[in-house]
Design a protein around this motif. Structure first.
Motif, PDB file in Angstrom:
ATOM      1  N   ARG A 117      -8.059 -50.018 -60.283  1.00  0.00           N
ATOM      2  CA  ARG A 117      -8.867 -49.474 -59.186  1.00  0.00           C
ATOM      3  C   ARG A 117      -8.276 -48.171 -58.653  1.00  0.00           C
ATOM      4  O   ARG A 117      -8.952 -47.406 -57.980  1.00  0.00           O
ATOM      5  CB  ARG A 117      -8.975 -50.501 -58.045  1.00  0.00           C
TER       6      ARG A 117
ATOM      7  N   SER B 232      -8.579 -66.390 -56.364  1.00  0.00           N
ATOM      8  CA  SER B 232      -9.348 -65.967 -55.186  1.00  0.00           C
ATOM      9  C   SER B 232      -9.827 -64.528 -55.360  1.00  0.00           C
ATOM     10  O   SER B 232     -10.893 -64.160 -54.866  1.00  0.00           O
ATOM     11  CB  SER B 232      -8.512 -66.109 -53.914  1.00  0.00           C
ATOM     12  N   HIS B 233      -9.049 -63.722 -56.073  1.00  0.00           N
ATOM     13  CA  HIS B 233      -9.487 -62.345 -56.322  1.00  0.00           C
ATOM     14  C   HIS B 233     -10.790 -62.321 -57.112  1.00  0.00           C
ATOM     15  O   HIS B 233     -11.705 -61.545 -56.813  1.00  0.00           O
ATOM     16  CB  HIS B 233      -8.383 -61.582 -57.066  1.00  0.00           C
TER      17      HIS B 233
ATOM     18  N   ARG C 152      -6.254 -47.663 -52.748  1.00  0.00           N
ATOM     19  CA  ARG C 152      -7.485 -47.599 -53.540  1.00  0.00           C
ATOM     20  C   ARG C 152      -7.844 -48.971 -54.103  1.00  0.00           C
ATOM     21  O   ARG C 152      -8.975 -49.192 -54.502  1.00  0.00           O
ATOM     22  CB  ARG C 152      -7.336 -46.590 -54.684  1.00  0.00           C
TER      23      ARG C 152
ATOM     24  N   GLU D 294      -8.780 -55.116 -45.391  1.00  0.00           N
ATOM     25  CA  GLU D 294      -8.153 -56.174 -46.185  1.00  0.00           C
ATOM     26  C   GLU D 294      -6.631 -56.028 -46.234  1.00  0.00           C
ATOM     27  O   GLU D 294      -5.942 -56.827 -46.843  1.00  0.00           O
ATOM     28  CB  GLU D 294      -8.715 -56.157 -47.612  1.00  0.00           C
TER      29      GLU D 294
ATOM     30  N   ARG E 218      -4.633 -59.141 -47.932  1.00  0.00           N
ATOM     31  CA  ARG E 218      -4.690 -60.468 -47.315  1.00  0.00           C
ATOM     32  C   ARG E 218      -4.804 -61.613 -48.318  1.00  0.00           C
ATOM     33  O   ARG E 218      -4.616 -62.768 -47.962  1.00  0.00           O
ATOM     34  CB  ARG E 218      -5.821 -60.531 -46.297  1.00  0.00           C
ATOM     35  N   ASP E 219      -5.111 -61.301 -49.581  1.00  0.00           N
ATOM     36  CA  ASP E 219      -5.175 -62.390 -50.573  1.00  0.00           C
ATOM     37  C   ASP E 219      -3.810 -62.697 -51.178  1.00  0.00           C
ATOM     38  O   ASP E 219      -3.706 -63.560 -52.051  1.00  0.00           O
ATOM     39  CB  ASP E 219      -6.206 -62.075 -51.670  1.00  0.00           C
TER      40      ASP E 219
ATOM     41  N   GLN F  94      -9.963 -52.574 -49.539  1.00  0.00           N
ATOM     42  CA  GLN F  94     -10.523 -51.925 -48.353  1.00  0.00           C
ATOM     43  C   GLN F  94      -9.510 -51.989 -47.212  1.00  0.00           C
ATOM     44  O   GLN F  94      -8.676 -52.878 -47.169  1.00  0.00           O
ATOM     45  CB  GLN F  94     -11.807 -52.637 -47.937  1.00  0.00           C
TER      46      GLN F  94
ATOM     47  N   PRO G 205     -16.403 -58.338 -54.967  1.00  0.00           N
ATOM     48  CA  PRO G 205     -15.499 -57.185 -54.907  1.00  0.00           C
ATOM     49  C   PRO G 205     -14.681 -57.077 -53.613  1.00  0.00           C
ATOM     50  O   PRO G 205     -14.058 -56.028 -53.400  1.00  0.00           O
ATOM     51  CB  PRO G 205     -16.448 -55.998 -55.039  1.00  0.00           C
ATOM     52  N   VAL G 206     -14.670 -58.080 -52.780  1.00  0.00           N
ATOM     53  CA  VAL G 206     -13.806 -58.001 -51.596  1.00  0.00           C
ATOM     54  C   VAL G 206     -12.574 -58.878 -51.827  1.00  0.00           C
ATOM     55  O   VAL G 206     -12.440 -59.519 -52.873  1.00  0.00           O
ATOM     56  CB  VAL G 206     -14.564 -58.420 -50.301  1.00  0.00           C
ATOM     57  N   ARG G 207     -11.686 -58.877 -50.856  1.00  0.00           N
ATOM     58  CA  ARG G 207     -10.496 -59.735 -50.927  1.00  0.00           C
ATOM     59  C   ARG G 207     -10.545 -60.699 -49.758  1.00  0.00           C
ATOM     60  O   ARG G 207     -10.833 -60.286 -48.639  1.00  0.00           O
ATOM     61  CB  ARG G 207      -9.216 -58.898 -50.801  1.00  0.00           C
ATOM     62  N   MET G 208     -10.250 -61.963 -50.015  1.00  0.00           N
ATOM     63  CA  MET G 208     -10.253 -62.929 -48.914  1.00  0.00           C
ATOM     64  C   MET G 208      -8.849 -63.493 -48.727  1.00  0.00           C
ATOM     65  O   MET G 208      -8.009 -63.413 -49.617  1.00  0.00           O
ATOM     66  CB  MET G 208     -11.252 -64.038 -49.190  1.00  0.00           C
ATOM     67  N   ALA G 209      -8.601 -64.047 -47.553  1.00  0.00           N
ATOM     68  CA  ALA G 209      -7.292 -64.642 -47.274  1.00  0.00           C
ATOM     69  C   ALA G 209      -7.072 -65.827 -48.198  1.00  0.00           C
ATOM     70  O   ALA G 209      -8.020 -66.519 -48.568  1.00  0.00           O
ATOM     71  CB  ALA G 209      -7.235 -65.080 -45.819  1.00  0.00           C
TER      72      ALA G 209
ATOM     73  N   GLN H  43      -6.701 -55.092 -60.977  1.00  0.00           N
ATOM     74  CA  GLN H  43      -6.469 -54.562 -59.624  1.00  0.00           C
ATOM     75  C   GLN H  43      -5.874 -53.150 -59.685  1.00  0.00           C
ATOM     76  O   GLN H  43      -6.284 -52.266 -58.943  1.00  0.00           O
ATOM     77  CB  GLN H  43      -5.534 -55.484 -58.842  1.00  0.00           C
ATOM     78  N   CYS H  44      -4.907 -52.956 -60.576  1.00  0.00           N
ATOM     79  CA  CYS H  44      -4.231 -51.649 -60.670  1.00  0.00           C
ATOM     80  C   CYS H  44      -5.193 -50.554 -61.124  1.00  0.00           C
ATOM     81  O   CYS H  44      -5.080 -49.404 -60.694  1.00  0.00           O
ATOM     82  CB  CYS H  44      -3.065 -51.717 -61.651  1.00  0.00           C
TER      83      CYS H  44
ATOM     84  N   ILE I 262       0.167 -54.397 -54.033  1.00  0.00           N
ATOM     85  CA  ILE I 262      -0.005 -53.294 -54.971  1.00  0.00           C
ATOM     86  C   ILE I 262       1.079 -52.259 -54.666  1.00  0.00           C
ATOM     87  O   ILE I 262       1.269 -51.880 -53.509  1.00  0.00           O
ATOM     88  CB  ILE I 262      -1.406 -52.658 -54.848  1.00  0.00           C
TER      89      ILE I 262
ATOM     90  N   ILE J 104      -3.834 -66.717 -56.118  1.00  0.00           N
ATOM     91  CA  ILE J 104      -4.061 -65.292 -55.820  1.00  0.00           C
ATOM     92  C   ILE J 104      -5.074 -64.684 -56.791  1.00  0.00           C
ATOM     93  O   ILE J 104      -6.118 -64.187 -56.353  1.00  0.00           O
ATOM     94  CB  ILE J 104      -2.728 -64.507 -55.772  1.00  0.00           C
TER      95      ILE J 104
END
Lengths: 396, 396
Positions: B162, B272-273, A162, A168, A254-255, A165, B278-282, B159-160, A259, B269
């Motif tokens: 979510r 970049s978050h 959750r 990711e 991927r970041d 995505q 709202p997405v995650r990138m490498a 993050q948690c 979790i 980390i």
């Protein structure tokens, strides 16, 4: 008020499921129950939870249940038996959620029917995805059904996902306690007894899954389930040994964020998560106090100690019929070990030999239906039985 | 292409922020930078990242920066200074995200202006919420602005969360490494030097935050921030000491599930978050290998060893002006400790004395504006300075 059917109501998960619904009066209604051969408990559950249907394994069991319930003042439920009975429980028109917690392939056709009826599934039956993963997931997608995993590890992953995505996700990690033989000298593993193997350090579970936890075959089967549940590639699935069973699963994004879901080793937590989904409800499970736990430790699984995990990983990578055969042969091997006709180290050997024999015979094609999966399962059990004397003799 | 302004671009977070955006060419544009007194680095950043505006602390600094950039072949950015300069950076019309990473209360008015302009905020400035939490959160809500926490602990909680809904949260737990003095005999804490206090076992950070990690005042300030960020009651906020700094934060939900965020201790980390949200990138951050880490340990914080945490918890519970005063007095105390005019144990003592004096003077009312928060901060610093000789003398 959510309406629930339970397949396997007298088993470990079924009983805990009813204890969760009991602890929250007015939130759940038990529509139908399918039990196996524990008729006394099925009768008790029928009286207490007042389902509309109760099914048991055999006709004789059904007659016995009728007798036991005839003295009750309350109107008796409809009593059924066999595969028709369990399918009626799985497809009862009033049920919104079907808890699939029967043990073994017996639960597969009924769970498949429930999916075809569009029921939400709380999945605790390993065979449904291990033996017929592609077929079942395709049906779930076709019917817009969500499969909520009850298993603590998959439930943990489901919760962790959750936080991001699916595209990711880099990797997911299932934790394994390492079972009772994590520190046993490898040279002594050949002589461990069923009683020793059944003494799991953290979880109180059924017999088959407890032995599978001692060989780590359990974790191999869970990797196969995870592949189907979360639509990931085999190399995105990992196992880490974590003896305290507090962290149940982890997802690496991927970041670089990982979790994890943690909790006391208490199945009422994942069960309530599935029943309450998409919300969370209070449970009577003990809360986690990390300072009291003190230490969480992690190590790579030792593939020499746990060859079953390596065999399962190869079956996962091979796909086709391999996972179905793996599971069937393992079930035979575990029963033979419990009955003391096979040594502990020969469990993995029998599974491996069955997979090799299937391959030599060219019987590795992916099942295209539940019936094909059941036929592969049946055939693999026969092969395992054939191979048994030879493998059992290896120990001496 | 996301457009970013950074307040505090030459500080630790600012530099790492630019290293993250650098590692992903084409995804980010640096619109404006605000630096302090490190003019050489500000010049280097101006050349490399080509912002439209660069602001520094003083007029003299701005002139020096002008000189340094005059040789460049590229068109020079507009060069500004002081509070007007940093506010222009924070409110630049092209910026979508403002990274608020200036150190101290200097970042507060500019961050508040950015919120009033509806900018998304990546928040790394502790003072914004500690000194003026109610005012800032009300403005954020009014302007529909999300405050994304850069701090590893709050980012972990973000993050948690979510994995559930806010009303399903029972408790959240921030981890604390315990700093360099976790095992130092308490009787010897009075004699530790700034150099020893600045040797943090896991993180490389600025001076003030490193000392705050040694006293655990840092964790107390983070509890105050968490209360505002996540709208929870003081008794829902906990701290656990976790020396490895791998688990950054945990959320306990009412069903008994605990969701944790783990990762290598690498600020890229959480940065970049926030930038990718709202997405995650490498990210180039090293991935976490739990089997290699081996052991994660947890213990209750020892309130005798870390009185600053107990004082901060009381300020959290008291509310009003207490958190603002706590932070201001602590900043004075840390500077005096670094300059060797105050002993390590007297840091907490000076903070406590300042809070007591404010209370005796009846100056504990909640600030109603950024200006009021700044006035309380200013006043608390003066009180701390007044109390300093008396507290410093306590050590001998």
């Amino acid at each position: 008020m959510k309406r629930i059917s339970i397949l396997g109501s007298t088993g470990s998960i079924g009983r805990q499921c009813l204890s969760v619904t009991d602890s929250l009066p007015g939130r759940f209604e038990i529509v139908a129950l399918a039990a196996g051969s524990n008729i006394a408990l099925a009768a008790e559950q029928a009286v207490r939870h007042r389902p509309k249907i109760v099914s048991v394994a055999t006709e004789a069991g059904a007659r016995k249940l009728c007798d036991m319930l005839s003295g009750s003042r309350r109107p008796a439920p409809e009593i059924l038996f066999g595969s028709e009975g369990i399918e009626r429980v799985a497809t009862h028109p009033d049920a919104e959620i079907v808890v699939s917690a029967a043990v073994g392939v017996v639960g597969l056709p009924a769970t498949y029917k429930a999916i075809e009826c569009g029921k939400q599934i709380a999945l605790a039956n390993k065979e449904v995805l291990v033996a017929a993963g592609e077929v079942v997931m395709a049906a779930a997608q076709r019917h817009g059904v969500s499969l909520l995993p009850v298993d603590s590890e998959h439930n943990a992953i489901h919760q962790c996902l959750r936080a991001g995505q699916n595209r990711e996700v880099k990797r997911l990690v299932l934790t394994a306690s390492g079972g009772p033989f994590r520190k046993t000298p490898i040279s002594k593993l050949g002589r461990v007894t069923p009683k020793q193997a059944l003494a799991h350090p953290n979880w109180k579970m059924g017999q088959r899954i407890t032995i599978d936890s001692a060989t780590l075959m359990n974790k191999g089967l869970e990797l196969i389930e995870a592949q189907h549940l979360f639509a990931l590639e085999p190399d995105q699935l990992d196992v880490v040994v974590h003896p305290q069973s507090i962290v149940h699963g982890l997802v690496e994004f991927r970041d670089g964020s990982v979790i994890a879901q943690l909790g006391s080793p208490d199945m009422r937590i994942p069960i309530s998560h599935c029943l309450a989904w998409p919300v969370r409800m209070a449970t009577p499970a003990p809360r986690l106090d990390l300072a009291r736990v003190g230490t969480l430790s992690f190590e790579e699984p030792d593939m020499t100690r746990f060859p079953a995990l390596a065999i399962a990983r190869r079956a996962l990578a091979a796909g086709g019929a391999a996972p179905t055969i793996l599971n069937a042969a393992n079930e035979v091997a575990v029963r033979e070990f419990v009955d003391r006709r096979l040594g502990f180290c020969e469990i993995a050997a029998l599974v491996e030999a069955t997979l090799e024999l299937s391959e030599r015979r060219g019987e590795m094609a992916e099942p295209q239906s539940v019936e094909e999966a059941l036929a592969i399962d049946h055939n693999a059990r026969r092969m395992a039985a054939e191979l048994l004397p030879e493998i059992a003799a290896m120990a001496s």
